[in-house]
Design an enzyme around this catalytic site. Structure first.
Site, mmCIF file in Angstrom:
data_model
loop_
_atom_site.group_PDB
_atom_site.id
_atom_site.type_symbol
_atom_site.label_atom_id
_atom_site.label_comp_id
_atom_site.label_asym_id
_atom_site.label_seq_id
_atom_site.Cartn_x
_atom_site.Cartn_y
_atom_site.Cartn_z
ATOM 1 N N HIS A 111 0.730 -1.091 0.165
ATOM 2 C CA HIS A 111 -0.093 0.011 -0.168
ATOM 3 C C HIS A 111 0.791 1.256 0.083
ATOM 4 O O HIS A 111 0.361 2.407 -0.287
ATOM 5 C CB HIS A 111 -1.109 -0.066 1.208
ATOM 6 C CG HIS A 111 -0.224 0.220 2.420
ATOM 7 N ND1 HIS A 111 -0.428 -0.729 3.496
ATOM 8 C CD2 HIS A 111 -0.063 1.350 3.206
ATOM 9 C CE1 HIS A 111 0.254 -0.073 4.626
ATOM 10 N NE2 HIS A 111 0.173 1.033 4.678
ATOM 11 N N SER B 223 3.976 2.086 8.624
ATOM 12 C CA SER B 223 3.775 1.328 7.536
ATOM 13 C C SER B 223 4.852 0.686 6.742
ATOM 14 O O SER B 223 5.694 1.824 6.260
ATOM 15 C CB SER B 223 2.770 1.577 6.508
ATOM 16 O OG SER B 223 1.422 1.912 7.044
ATOM 17 N N ASP C 98 1.007 -7.727 2.424
ATOM 18 C CA ASP C 98 1.093 -6.390 2.082
ATOM 19 C C ASP C 98 2.603 -5.990 1.837
ATOM 20 O O ASP C 98 3.274 -5.423 2.933
ATOM 21 C CB ASP C 98 0.589 -5.434 3.268
ATOM 22 C CG ASP C 98 0.169 -4.154 2.928
ATOM 23 O OD1 ASP C 98 0.931 -3.656 1.499
ATOM 24 O OD2 ASP C 98 -0.291 -3.428 3.629
#
Length: 733
Positions: A84, A646, A220
């Protein structure tokens, strides 16, 4: 200031739980932090994590494109981050013919790696305390505004006068609400190329339904590579650049995790507000979050309806939708968590204890006014804060025509205050930047979003801040007029609108209905909202800094206070642990590929699975990455993380990569404001799942060969040559 550095966990925000919570400055780990980490099982020293004179873990963990974290995992500059985090770049290289979002992408060699103009990664070279230099002369300031001006001047002087190499940059960041300042010497690489990404059905498996949730089964991750000039220094993109040779890279562990294993997350957490007073948290729950959630909800609903029916729109809006949906769902979980744990009540009780402590220590005259001042300040601030957030969400984030119109309004202000030359420079840059945005724009989608968002905006905005255009408004008619007549709906029309000298352009702008609507709203915002908002915000920030100072002075010596996240490099440590979110429910800390198949729904927008992954699962063809016949996918831990973490590496006791941080559990999203170690968990991709997808699914063994795979628990390193022979033998059979 020495006391600030010595103190870490905040006693007044939550009960003390040993070895839980906190985002620590890596250059200040020696002492209590180092001891705690080693008590949890860490086998490294603070010097192994952060060193100026020797290579250390910090040299493998750059800031990724200004918003995420990444890590170097090979001696050839191979970079790992979240799918992402690289989503926009994967999307930009995609088309209906070559849909890398749907099919994935894997470069077979350096020549196939795809450049990404504008993308950067930034390494920390050195961190140093410059508090005394930055606060010099502030005692003579007559008010807070003057004090801040002195601080800003001093910060710039520190940046300008501190040593650095020509390819490096100095930055000063603020800690402890303005009570401490740190200088960061950094170097930024500008040639970053896409190497590999799994399809979204792996990298985004579960999509918005599973976002912020556990159990999770998402791969991810994405791979990029840093390129440098022939001297291994940062350089703009060039075909002559070569893969970067890092000062340090992370070996990847094949041993996996089990409950209570030590975990360290290294990264760049964005923003936290752990020290907000109760009245601020209450206002967030009751007023600010509902407004932000409401606008995003109506925008997402309209986008989703189009994306489900049209593949081209799905590709265009995938990245935008994900960006908007991420914090929409986060704010919902945050409000629910704060309410469920009674964070406001807990803070009020602890503020009562704070008042008692002031009296006991004879500090009531100095600090006793703070809590009452907070109550009054936030009562005055409420409507302005609401208006600020509503305007930001509607005109800057969720409606593309409004965002473009607001940029044009800023362009007009440039002419008014700086003249025609500045206007022309800004106009040319605007046109260049905007062209790429229109590649992913749909007028029919934006028109529906506009109508719903403005309806919500008009209903929720305090009436005294709305311009006259809202009186007796026919929103449906206004929407049709704007989207049928405004030049802001197409790039070519916009470019034509901006042709001519400044006066010609401004005259045409005033006649455009889309621009006229934005300008009316912007004038109301800048005249009625922003001046008071800024003044009140400055006063509240000054009060918060005083509160922070009082917390330090009244805390016992054994207390430890960590600074709020501010986008700078931090360490958070904890353990692999399950949790119980509600009565009679307990979640295990590790998920497996079986869970992917249990969620699988053929051709579903969120839960489809590639056929090859199904085949590998049915054959149990997991290679060296399985444990007891099962392939781990995700795991959770007690690390205190937030947005910006992230893509952060999850590091084991020995300094090896064991996972990739990408999310938090929904029940614990409140940890930006109130960290509860009982339910706050971060979510990570198991490194073995990443290796499995690269190796067995993508057949990109050349990338596996680049890495250093290790068995730290077995105290041995696997022989890469033997692994290669094994693979070839298997393929022959």
């Amino acid at each position: 200031m020495k006391k600030l550095i010595r103190l870490f966990i905040f006693l007044l925000a939550f009960p003390v739980f040993s070895q839980q919570g906190g985002m620590w400055i890596p250059s200040l780990l020696e002492g209590m932090n180092e001891s705690e980490m080693q008590n949890l099982g860490m086998k490294m020293s603070a010097e192994d994590i952060y060193s100026v004179n020797n290579s250390s873990l910090k040299d493998a963990v750059p800031h990724f494109n200004g918003g995420c974290t990444s890590e170097v995992i090979s001696p050839k500059g191979l970079l790992l981050t979240n799918h992402h985090c690289g989503y926009g770049q994967i999307q930009s290289h995609s088309s209906v013919e070559n849909d890398y979002l749907a099919d994935g992408f894997w470069a077979k060699n350096f020549k196939e790696e795809l450049p990404n103009p504008g993308m950067t990664v930034t390494f920390i070279v050195e961190i140093s305390d410059v508090t005394d230099q930055v606060l010099a002369g502030t005692q003579e300031a007559s008010n807070e505004e003057e004090r801040q001006q002195i601080i800003e001047k001093n910060k710039q002087d520190v940046v300008n006068n501190s040593p650095k190499e020509t390819w490096q940059t100095n930055r000063v960041s603020t800690f402890y609400d303005g009570n401490q300042f740190m200088l960061f010497r950094v170097e930024t690489f500008k040639d970053i190329r896409l190497v590999g990404a799994p399809p979204s059905s792996i990298g985004k498996f579960g999509s918005d339904t599973d976002n912020w949730m556990w159990p999770r089964h998402t791969g991810d991750f994405a791979l990029f590579r840093i390129y440098a000039n022939k001297d291994n220094k940062p350089a703009e993109y060039s075909k002559d650049n070569v893969p970067y040779t890092p000062k340090h890279f992370l070996p990847v562990s094949l041993d996996g995790v089990e409950e209570n294993d030590f975990t360290m997350v290294f990264g760049y957490p964005g923003t936290t507000d752990e020290y907000l007073p109760a009245v601020a948290v209450e206002q967030l729950i009751e007023t600010i979050n509902p407004a932000r959630i409401g606008i995003r909800e109506v925008a997402l609903k309209e986008q989703d309806a189009f994306m489900r029916k049209d593949q081209e729109i799905k590709i265009k809006y995938a990245s935008k939708y994900a960006r908007i949906a991420n914090y929409y769902k986060k704010w919902i979980g945050e409000s629910q968590g704060l309410t469920k744990t009674d964070a406001v009540g807990i803070k009020r009780n602890l503020e009562d204890q704070f008042t008692q402590t002031l009296a006991q220590k004879g500090l009531k005259d100095e600090y006793g006014h703070i809590l009452n001042d907070f109550e009054e300040a936030y009562a005055d601030f409420k409507d302005y804060d609401l208006a600020y957030n509503l305007f930001s969400e509607a005109f800057l984030r969720n409606v593309e025509l409004l965002r473009t119109g607001f940029q044009l309004y800023q362009l007009e202000q440039v002419y008014n205050f700086r003249g025609e030359q500045s206007f022309n420079d800004r106009k040319n840059n605007f046109l260049k930047d905007t062209q790429s945005a229109y590649k992913d724009y749909s007028q029919k989608v934006d028109e529906k979003v506009f109508e719903k968002v403005i309806a919500f905006y008009a209903e929720e905005m305090p009436k005294e801040f709305l311009p006259d255009v809202y009186e007796n408004i026919n929103l449906n008619k206004l929407t049709q007029q704007i989207y049928s007549q405004s030049a802001l709906t197409e790039y070519d029309k916009l470019a034509a609108l901006l042709e001519g000298d400044a006066k010609e352009v401004l005259k045409k702008l005033q006649e455009d209905p889309g621009y006229d609507f934005v300008k009316n709203n912007a004038i109301a915002f800048y005249s009625e909202v922003l001046p008071s908002y800024r003044k009140m915000r400055l006063e509240i920030d000054a009060l918060q800094a005083e509160y922070m100072k009082a917390i330090v002075e009244t805390s016992p010596k054994e207390a430890r206070i960590f600074p709020n996240a501010n986008g700078t490099l931090r360490v958070t440590y904890g353990q692999v642990k399950g949790y119980s979110p509600k009565d009679a429910v307990y979640y295990e800390p590790v998920t497996h590929l079986e869970g992917v198949m249990e969620k699988y729904v053929k051709d579903d927008y969120e839960f489809d699975v590639p056929q090859k992954l199904i085949d590998l699962y049915e054959a149990k063809d997991y290679g060296q990455y399985a444990e007891n016949g099962k392939l781990p996918v995700n795991f959770i831990g007690t690390n205190h993380t937030t947005g910006g973490n992230s893509g952060s590496p999850v590091i084991d006791a020995y300094g090896n990569l064991i996972g990739l941080n990408f999310d938090r559990v929904w029940e614990g999203t409140m940890s930006d404001i109130y960290y509860d170690p009982a339910i706050s968990r971060n979510i990570m991709v198991d490194a073995r799942y990443i290796l499995f997808i690269i190796d067995k699914y993508a057949n990109a063994q050349h990338l596996i060969d680049e890495m250093q795979l290790v068995h730290p628990k077995k105290k041995q390193t696997p022989k890469r040559k033997k692994a290669k022979k094994k693979r070839k033998s298997k393929r022959r059979s």
